[in-house]
Design an enzyme around this catalytic site. Structure first.
Site, mmCIF file in Angstrom:
data_model
loop_
_atom_site.group_PDB
_atom_site.id
_atom_site.type_symbol
_atom_site.label_atom_id
_atom_site.label_comp_id
_atom_site.label_asym_id
_atom_site.label_seq_id
_atom_site.Cartn_x
_atom_site.Cartn_y
_atom_site.Cartn_z
ATOM 1 N N GLU A 56 0.898 -1.162 -0.051
ATOM 2 C CA GLU A 56 -0.016 -0.152 -0.142
ATOM 3 C C GLU A 56 0.708 1.307 0.046
ATOM 4 O O GLU A 56 0.624 2.269 -0.592
ATOM 5 C CB GLU A 56 -0.999 -0.076 1.094
ATOM 6 C CG GLU A 56 -2.055 -0.913 1.021
ATOM 7 C CD GLU A 56 -2.611 -1.241 2.742
ATOM 8 O OE1 GLU A 56 -3.975 -0.779 2.503
ATOM 9 O OE2 GLU A 56 -2.184 -1.428 3.492
ATOM 10 N N LYS A 133 -11.502 4.402 2.290
ATOM 11 C CA LYS A 133 -10.406 3.524 1.382
ATOM 12 C C LYS A 133 -11.135 2.433 0.560
ATOM 13 O O LYS A 133 -11.250 1.234 1.073
ATOM 14 C CB LYS A 133 -9.524 3.101 2.288
ATOM 15 C CG LYS A 133 -8.251 2.607 1.902
ATOM 16 C CD LYS A 133 -7.204 2.076 2.947
ATOM 17 C CE LYS A 133 -5.931 1.426 2.718
ATOM 18 N NZ LYS A 133 -5.336 1.106 3.768
#
Length: 153
Positions: A56, A133
């Site tokens: 990420e 997200k």
């Protein structure tokens, strides 16, 4: 056994509620709705490099931020002066800069950074920040994950 109905009670002599006569009062009915002035700014998006996983932090992903900013808008409403409110264009730029800025592990941390910066920079009494997200690396089908925080001055 003969029961005499109490005032406001049912035919069995019990008050409305459960068998012990306790009253059921939903929590929402004890609070009045929030009538403070507010500005809503929804869906501010940017690519950030936040998350617990190394992947990420390397590849990045989209984040979207929703804001509810609480402040007295009376003076701005009467004067038509943007200096007496939170300029939402500038707010959006601040949010974008934080999202694309230094990496953090948690959405909670990202939301807190946004809230603290906005409270410092703009004449807000309080702010509610939701960070979405939608591409989080979760192994099950989901449409979104988000964290919402509320901070006051």
């Amino acid at each position: 056994m003969n029961r005499v109905p109490h005032e406001g009670g049912d035919a069995a002599g019990m008050r409305p509620g459960d068998r012990a006569g306790r009253q059921h009062v939903p929590a929402s009915s004890t609070r009045s709705p929030d009538r403070r002035d507010r500005i809503n700014l929804l869906g501010v998006g940017a690519v950030g490099y936040h998350g617990v996983l190394d992947q990420e932090k390397r590849s990045g992903q989209p984040f979207f931020v929703d804001l509810v900013m609480y402040l007295d808008l009376a003076a701005a409403g009467v004067s038509d002066d943007v200096a007496l409110t939170a300029h939402y264009g500038e707010v959006a730029e601040e949010v974008r800069d934080i999202v694309i800025g230094p990496s953090v592990n948690l959405l909670e941390t990202l939301a807190d950074r946004i809230a603290r910066r906005l409270l410092h920079r703009f004449p807000l009494d309080a702010v509610e920040v939701t960070v979405h997200k939608p591409k989080a690396p979760i192994e099950v089908t989901f449409s979104d994950v988000s964290v919402t925080i509320y901070r006051e001055r």
